[in-house]
Design a protein around this motif. Structure first.
Motif, short mmCIF file in Angstrom:
data_model
loop_
_atom_site.label_atom_id
_atom_site.label_comp_id
_atom_site.label_asym_id
_atom_site.label_seq_id
_atom_site.Cartn_x
_atom_site.Cartn_y
_atom_site.Cartn_z
N ALA A 283 85.48 61.25 101.37
CA ALA A 283 84.25 60.57 100.98
C ALA A 283 83.96 59.47 101.99
CB ALA A 283 84.40 59.98 99.59
N PHE A 284 82.67 59.27 102.27
CA PHE A 284 82.25 58.22 103.20
C PHE A 284 80.87 57.73 102.78
CE2 PHE A 284 80.65 62.15 104.90
CZ PHE A 284 79.44 61.84 105.48
N VAL A 285 80.45 56.60 103.33
CA VAL A 285 79.17 56.00 102.98
C VAL A 285 78.26 56.02 104.21
CG1 VAL A 285 78.02 53.89 102.20
CG2 VAL A 285 80.25 54.52 101.27
N ARG A 286 77.01 56.38 103.97
CA ARG A 286 76.01 56.37 105.04
C ARG A 286 74.72 55.80 104.47
NH1 ARG A 286 75.18 61.92 107.12
NH2 ARG A 286 73.64 62.10 105.50
N PRO A 287 74.02 54.96 105.24
CA PRO A 287 72.72 54.49 104.79
C PRO A 287 71.72 55.64 104.74
CG PRO A 287 73.53 53.15 106.62
CD PRO A 287 74.41 54.35 106.51
N VAL A 288 70.83 55.60 103.79
CA VAL A 288 69.78 56.60 103.63
C VAL A 288 68.45 55.86 103.61
CG1 VAL A 288 68.81 58.34 102.08
CG2 VAL A 288 71.28 58.15 102.34
N ARG A 289 67.48 56.37 104.34
CA ARG A 289 66.15 55.76 104.38
C ARG A 289 65.20 56.56 103.52
NH1 ARG A 289 66.64 55.38 110.57
NH2 ARG A 289 67.86 53.50 110.78
N GLY A 290 64.51 55.85 102.64
CA GLY A 290 63.52 56.49 101.79
C GLY A 290 62.20 56.65 102.51
N SER A 291 61.33 57.45 101.96
CA SER A 291 60.01 57.68 102.57
C SER A 291 59.16 56.41 102.56
CB SER A 291 59.28 58.80 101.84
OG SER A 291 59.13 58.47 100.48
N ASP A 292 59.51 55.46 101.69
CA ASP A 292 58.78 54.19 101.64
C ASP A 292 59.35 53.15 102.59
OD1 ASP A 292 61.17 53.58 100.43
OD2 ASP A 292 60.28 52.78 98.59
N GLY A 293 60.37 53.53 103.37
CA GLY A 293 60.98 52.62 104.34
C GLY A 293 62.18 51.86 103.79
N SER A 294 62.45 51.99 102.51
CA SER A 294 63.61 51.30 101.94
C SER A 294 64.90 51.99 102.40
CB SER A 294 63.53 51.31 100.41
OG SER A 294 63.57 52.64 99.92
N THR A 295 65.99 51.24 102.36
CA THR A 295 67.30 51.77 102.77
C THR A 295 68.32 51.45 101.68
OG1 THR A 295 66.76 51.39 105.09
CG2 THR A 295 69.07 51.72 104.57
N TRP A 296 69.19 52.41 101.40
CA TRP A 296 70.29 52.18 100.46
C TRP A 296 71.50 52.93 100.96
CZ3 TRP A 296 66.09 55.27 99.57
CH2 TRP A 296 66.34 56.63 99.34
N ASN A 297 72.65 52.59 100.42
CA ASN A 297 73.89 53.26 100.79
C ASN A 297 74.17 54.39 99.82
OD1 ASN A 297 74.57 51.57 102.96
ND2 ASN A 297 75.28 50.03 101.56
N GLN A 298 74.60 55.52 100.35
CA GLN A 298 74.91 56.67 99.52
C GLN A 298 76.27 57.23 99.91
OE1 GLN A 298 71.69 59.38 98.98
NE2 GLN A 298 73.02 61.08 98.43
N VAL A 299 77.03 57.68 98.92
CA VAL A 299 78.33 58.30 99.16
C VAL A 299 78.12 59.77 99.46
CG1 VAL A 299 80.58 58.87 98.16
CG2 VAL A 299 79.50 56.65 97.66
#
Length: 105
Positions: A82-98
């Motif tokens: 398992a690892f974490v990578r930032p994900v960018r949403g279509s609205d420009g927001s960013t969150w971390n996802q496993v």
């Protein structure tokens, strides 16, 4: 690079000899035969005895985020990491996802 030192003493032993720097903390699998880490924009696993590293995820495109530098973690059975990578949403927001990747091809 990753090195090991015996708790019984002796000289340090270099494990990895890759052309890229280790870019994260690292985690040993439960039987001590492999280490997972981030390097060169990818999740990597190295055979602790031979020093042979394998890339488990593709390098991200220039406009995509690389895995975060926190530790990669082996599943209890050692089959996945398992690892974490930032994900960018279509609205420009960013969150971390496993994410999870197979530890062996």
């Amino acid at each position: 690079q990753l090195w090991s030192v015996s708790p019984n003493g002796g000289p340090p032993r270099q494990i990895t000899r890759d052309p890229w720097d280790v870019g994260s903390t690292f985690t040993w699998n439960k039987d001590g035969t492999a280490i997972a880490y981030i390097a060169d924009g990818s999740v990597m696993v190295v055979n602790a005895a031979t020093g042979e590293s394998r890339r488990l995820t593709e390098q991200p495109a220039a406009d995509q985020p690389a895995p975060r530098p926190e530790a990669c973690v082996f599943s209890p059975d050692g089959r996945q990491i398992a690892f974490v990578r930032p994900v960018r949403g279509s609205d420009g927001s960013t969150w971390n996802q496993v994410f999870v990747v197979e530890a062996a091809p």
